[in-house]
Motif scaffolding. Sequence first.
Motif, PDB file in Angstrom:
ATOM      1  N   LEU A   1       1.900 -30.692   0.820  1.00 53.76           N
ATOM      2  CA  LEU A   1       1.040 -31.904   0.620  1.00 53.76           C
ATOM      3  C   LEU A   1       1.636 -32.937   1.249  1.00 53.76           C
TER       4      LEU A   1
ATOM      5  N   ASN B   1       0.955 -32.899   4.754  1.00 51.39           N
ATOM      6  CA  ASN B   1      -0.415 -33.322   5.137  1.00 51.39           C
ATOM      7  C   ASN B   1      -0.487 -34.875   5.041  1.00 51.39           C
ATOM      8  N   ASN B   2       0.131 -35.418   3.837  1.00 55.47           N
ATOM      9  CA  ASN B   2       0.127 -36.692   3.863  1.00 55.47           C
ATOM     10  C   ASN B   2       0.805 -37.622   4.832  1.00 55.47           C
TER      11      ASN B   2
ATOM     12  N   SER C   1      -7.375 -37.818  -2.043  1.00 56.30           N
ATOM     13  CA  SER C   1      -7.602 -36.379  -2.403  1.00 56.30           C
ATOM     14  C   SER C   1      -6.191 -35.801  -2.953  1.00 56.30           C
ATOM     15  N   ASN C   2      -5.291 -35.870  -1.788  1.00 56.22           N
ATOM     16  CA  ASN C   2      -3.939 -35.100  -1.796  1.00 56.22           C
ATOM     17  C   ASN C   2      -3.072 -36.183  -2.855  1.00 56.22           C
TER      18      ASN C   2
ATOM     19  N   ALA D   1      -4.007 -34.927  -6.300  1.00 63.31           N
ATOM     20  CA  ALA D   1      -4.177 -33.681  -6.547  1.00 63.31           C
ATOM     21  C   ALA D   1      -3.075 -33.223  -7.699  1.00 63.31           C
TER      22      ALA D   1
ATOM     23  N   HIS E   1      -2.818 -23.657   0.719  1.00 62.71           N
ATOM     24  CA  HIS E   1      -2.228 -24.091   1.936  1.00 62.71           C
ATOM     25  C   HIS E   1      -2.793 -23.314   3.189  1.00 62.71           C
TER      26      HIS E   1
ATOM     27  N   THR F   1      -5.726 -25.014   4.638  1.00 59.95           N
ATOM     28  CA  THR F   1      -5.571 -26.456   5.266  1.00 59.95           C
ATOM     29  C   THR F   1      -4.884 -25.930   6.716  1.00 59.95           C
TER      30      THR F   1
END
Length: 200
Positions: A32, A35-36, A88-89, A92, A106, A109
């Motif tokens: 995460l 991704n962020n 969203s992240n 989460a 994972h 994504t």
Amino acid sequence: MKRWILSGIFSILIFSAAHGQGDYKTFYERSLKTNNTGMYILGSWAVANMVAGGWGWSQTTGQTKYFHQMNFFWNTVNLSIAGIALYSNLNASFSDFSTMEIMEKHTKTENLYLINAGLDVLYIGTGFLLKHLATKKPNRHDLLKGYGNSVILQGSFLFIFDLVLWKIQYDHRLNFIQNLSFNYLPEMSGFQLALTIPVN
């Protein structure tokens, strides 16, 4: 023989899952975080393009004006995507996720980045198509060429962006799986384990 080898592999996965719940959560936290970071980069790119695009749109003429105009329009979408994904992240909650659910999310994504990279190639191709059409439509030459150059730029950035994030997340998953095997079966690799399984 194949049946015994597969049984050995599944045994490793089941053993790791049973003993590595905390490891899985740490794995997903890092996933995460990656991704962020990507969404912050995408959002920053979008804001920079919107500022420059808005200024260029108002201050220039011809194909340069349309280049900036498309940059502005394109990045309103990028900014929306980055904002929604970050929201969203950051909100989460995966404390109740099973190890299977964590890996599925994972991998989903990870695959999404790869699919997007394929779409980015189409964007770049569309940009070149617009530039080609500009030579055939003199009355819309500036608009088509300006838009084409913009789409090529934006598609190229997104292609590199998506491919790099896919590679990072792909390596993260493979390294995690390998580390689980070594952590819980330090004396034996998966291949060595397979060799110890009786073969009929």
